[in-house]
Scaffold this active site. Structure first.
Site, short mmCIF file in Angstrom:
data_model
loop_
_atom_site.label_atom_id
_atom_site.label_comp_id
_atom_site.label_asym_id
_atom_site.label_seq_id
_atom_site.Cartn_x
_atom_site.Cartn_y
_atom_site.Cartn_z
N HIS A 348 -15.68 -23.82 -103.12
CA HIS A 348 -16.86 -23.88 -102.26
C HIS A 348 -17.24 -25.35 -102.01
CE1 HIS A 348 -20.25 -22.11 -100.19
NE2 HIS A 348 -20.89 -23.20 -100.56
N ALA A 349 -17.36 -25.72 -100.73
CA ALA A 349 -17.54 -27.13 -100.38
C ALA A 349 -18.82 -27.72 -100.98
CB ALA A 349 -17.59 -27.27 -98.87
N HIS A 378 -20.95 -31.45 -92.28
CA HIS A 378 -22.04 -31.01 -93.16
C HIS A 378 -22.00 -31.79 -94.48
CE1 HIS A 378 -24.80 -28.01 -95.04
NE2 HIS A 378 -24.11 -28.33 -96.13
N GLU A 379 -20.83 -31.84 -95.09
CA GLU A 379 -20.71 -32.51 -96.39
C GLU A 379 -20.97 -34.00 -96.27
OE1 GLU A 379 -20.82 -30.83 -98.98
OE2 GLU A 379 -20.43 -28.93 -98.00
N HIS A 382 -24.48 -34.94 -96.42
CA HIS A 382 -24.97 -35.12 -97.80
C HIS A 382 -24.59 -36.51 -98.31
CE1 HIS A 382 -26.29 -31.02 -98.34
NE2 HIS A 382 -25.08 -30.50 -98.24
N GLU A 406 -29.59 -30.37 -96.34
CA GLU A 406 -28.65 -29.44 -95.71
C GLU A 406 -28.57 -29.62 -94.19
OE1 GLU A 406 -26.63 -27.92 -97.47
OE2 GLU A 406 -27.64 -28.14 -99.40
N HIS A 506 -23.59 -18.99 -104.20
CA HIS A 506 -24.84 -19.60 -104.64
C HIS A 506 -25.58 -18.79 -105.70
CE1 HIS A 506 -23.61 -21.27 -100.84
NE2 HIS A 506 -24.39 -22.30 -101.02
N TYR A 516 -31.03 -23.49 -96.70
CA TYR A 516 -30.14 -23.36 -95.53
C TYR A 516 -30.88 -22.74 -94.34
CZ TYR A 516 -26.67 -24.20 -99.15
OH TYR A 516 -25.97 -24.73 -100.19
O1 X8Z Z 1 -22.95 -23.85 -99.14
C1 X8Z Z 1 -22.96 -24.40 -98.07
C2 X8Z Z 1 -22.34 -25.78 -97.91
C3 X8Z Z 1 -22.45 -26.59 -99.12
S1 X8Z Z 1 -24.10 -27.04 -99.46
C4 X8Z Z 1 -20.88 -25.64 -97.58
N1 X8Z Z 1 -23.49 -23.78 -96.99
C5 X8Z Z 1 -24.05 -22.43 -97.06
C6 X8Z Z 1 -22.97 -21.39 -97.35
O2 X8Z Z 1 -21.78 -21.71 -97.22
O3 X8Z Z 1 -23.32 -20.26 -97.67
C7 X8Z Z 1 -23.59 -24.34 -95.64
C8 X8Z Z 1 -24.25 -23.29 -94.81
C9 X8Z Z 1 -24.67 -22.18 -95.72
ZN ZN Z 2 -24.77 -28.46 -98.01
#
Ligand code: X8Z
Ligand code: ZN
Length: 608
Positions: A348-349, A378-379, A382, A406, A506, A516
């Site tokens: 997960h990024a 997105h990254e 950050h 975010e 998450h 988000y």
């Molecule tokens: O988790 C993330 C990022 C890292 S903070 C890749 N996002 C959420 C997800 O993937 O569920 C970005 C948008 C929503």
């Molecule tokens: Zn993020």
């Protein structure tokens, strides 16, 4: 973890990893307590002293999951948590309101800036740290193995997402959807215990529960924050409902009424995303017929044989065009861009700032496609935020609120317009104006579709933490919210033996999610404000701030403010307004909203 994810664990475990021993604790009879300013200064010093060790342990665990790294990360996490709780309790003994602004802010951050608190009890801290580290590892190494572990049939999340994202075979989709959800039932007992322990910790710090502690981080009363998210959702819900109605009608046509009930909620396996949170992979099924978007960025990147690293370099180029610095050499040396072949990692990024200074890195398993191109922006959002606030006192090295962190990179992504792609040579010419409707549709399938998902993950957790949702109702409550907010349903029968929230990163990763939702509102607000600031007057979806000094300087001012001021001040630095406002997202999609309403004429919308 990362400052997104990273943010979580940084602040959670490693920020207040500061050594308690360096700070005299109050409480012993006759022992003088230092003035608040001295206490916070000493706390910050110890935070910096220990931060790097803790985040290195977490980095190694996330990029090389095994028993040893998990044990080491759990140990580091327990030490960090011990210090964090000492600091939080100590901070709670001061009357923040009677201190100068800066010290008051620091006291409140020390007390309430955790994503997990723990009871002040060595054994419980140890247990909690082991649970959180174990859940993270279980997600990262999760595989669906229909014929048993270590057989050739095992499939990783990437493999299963490949099916969900691309297949149109309802049976194969269901198989992949159910397959990924076999990883989470073993987490359920851990999660329930995690809830008990973290709540006990939050109560020890004066919060009702962990959810209330999370809601306290927005410069307003926790209940007001919940109401504020409701207000924003009400602003955008009509547009979501129209999108849902159209997408459901097209999917019902593709799959037939036995798979997609034309009047009910949409089954979660046919929306082109493992969690049904973004829908752009069903673009071809739902696009306006007459309007070809004119290009496909995934195809362009593949045809040009762009490498993963080059994708990151292109994104860096956008940020430097705004007057921001080049990424340090160590970023390129230490980041993880690819899924390693021979070991488990958390794919997960995420974006990390391991030393709270210049040791910034991202961790991804990049695939060559438009979605990951956007995730890279997105990254890097950050990363640039982290670099932008690195001169501030340690406790302020964070974004104005977590939604800002975010939103930053996504704001840049909104400027990745066809015009920008022509500017940097990825596209030969801009598509004609008729393509706009399709481009807006593709964007709405990600950005509008996401909104209710962005809200419901924490609506579920708030109920879990408050005790309204006990463990024996975890899964049913999850699906109630999925249906209520998203109009999405489980594609097959689910029971309390399942733990479907645990199949979303998450939840086992304990990263708050309302950030988000906020980011999806804020990024359009930032975009509209910045486009106005640079004197742009056309339709918002064609505006790009690429190469614009004025836009860059506003973003840099906001980032340099970090967490030192209440978030309305940071918002003001971008565009003058001090309120979050969903009218920007409505403005952006206005042409599409009209088209959706036309399509839906005569259809029956809604799902209850
Ligand atoms: O988790 C993330 C990022 C890292 S903070 C890749 N996002 C959420 C997800 O993937 O569920 C970005 C948008 C929503
Ligand atoms: Zn993020």
């Amino acid at each position: 973890m990362s400052l997104t994810s990273l943010q979580t664990r940084l602040r959670t475990f490693y920020l207040p990893l500061a050594g308690a021993a360096a700070v005299p604790l109050a409480g012993c009879a006759g022992e003088a307590r230092p003035p608040a300013a001295e206490f916070t200064a000493a706390a910050e010093e110890t935070i910096l002293e220990h931060y790097y060790d803790g985040s290195r342990a977490a980095w190694v665990q996330s990029t090389y999951i095994n028993e040893d790294t998990t044990a080491l990360a759990a140990r580091a996490s327990a030490e960090a948590l011990t210090r964090a709780i000492d600091f939080a309790q100590e901070a709670a003994t001061y009357d923040a309101a009677s201190e100068a602004d800066e010290v008051a802010r620091k006291l409140n951050l020390l007390r309430g800036g955790l994503t997990v608190a723990a009871p002040a009890d060595e054994a419980k801290i140890e247990e909690l740290s082991q649970i959180t580290t174990r859940m993270e590892a279980a997600y990262g190494s999760g595989r669906h193995c229909p014929d048993g572990p270590d057989t050739d049939t095992c499939r990783t999340l990437d493999d299963l997402e490949d099916v969900i994202d691309n297949s149109r075979d309802a049976g194969a989709l269901l198989d992949a959807w159910e397959g990924w959800r076999t990883i989470s039932p073993p987490m359920k007992a851990d999660y329930a215990r995690f809830v008990e322990l973290s709540n006990e910790g939050a109560r020890g710090l004066g919060y009702d529960d962990t959810g209330a502690m999370w809601r306290s981080g927005y410069d307003m009363a926790p209940n007001d924050f919940a109401a504020e998210t409701d207000r924003l959702w009400e602003q955008v819900k009509p547009l979501y409902d129209d999108l849902h109605c159209h997408v459901r009608a097209e999917l019902a046509e593709e799959y037939g009424p036995d798979v997609v009930d034309p009047e009910g909620p949409i089954p979660a396996h046919v929306l082109g995303n493992m969690w049904a949170q973004t829908w752009s992979n069903v673009f071809d099924l739902t696009a306006p017929e007459a309007a070809d978007p004119g290009y496909d960025l995934t195809e362009i990147l593949r045809e040009r044989q762009t490498s993963e690293r080059e994708m990151v370099e292109i994104a860096e180029g956008f940020f430097t065009s705004l007057g921001m610095e080049q990424l340090p050499d160590t970023f390129w040396q230490r980041s993880q861009f690819l899924r390693p072949r021979d070991r488990d990692v958390v794919c997960h990024a995420s974006a990390w700032q391991l030393d709270l200074d210049e040791d910034v890195r991202i961790k991804m398993c990049i695939q060559i496609n438009a979605e990951d191109f956007s995730t890279i922006h997105h990254e890097l959002g950050h990363t640039y935020y982290q670099l932008g606030y690195r001169e501030l006192p340690p406790l302020f090295r964070d974004s104005a609120n977590d939604g800002f962190h975010e939103a930053l990179g996504d704001t840049i992504s909104l400027s990745v317009t066809p015009g920008y792609l022509v500017d940097i040579g990825l596209l030969d010419e801009e598509p004609p104006a008729e393509a706009d409707l399709s481009l807006l549709m593709r964007m709405a399938l990600d950005k509008i579709a996401f909104l209710p998902f962005g809200l419901l993950v924490d609506r579920w957790r708030w109920g879990v933490f408050s005790g309204d949702t006990p463990p024996e109702e975890y899964n049913a409550a999850w699906w109630r919210l999925r249906e209520q907010y998203q109009g999405v349903t489980a594609p097959s029968a689910r029971t309390e033996e399942d733990f479907d929230p645990g199949a979303k990163y998450h939840v086992p990763g304990n990263t708050p999610y309302t950030r988000y939702f906020l980011a999806h509102i804020l990024q359009f607000q930032f975009h509209r404000d910045l486009c106005a600031a640079i004197g742009y007057e056309g339709p918002l979806h064609r505006c790009s701030i690429y190469g614009n000094e004025e836009a860059g300087s506003r973003l840099r001012d906001m980032m340099a403010m970090g967490l030192s001021r209440p978030w309305p001040d940071a918002l003001e630095a971008i565009g003058g307004s001090r309120e979050m406002d969903a009218t920007a997202i409505l403005d952006y999609f206005a042409p599409l909203a009209d088209w959706l309403r036309e399509q839906n004429a005569g259809r029956s919308c809604g799902w209850s």
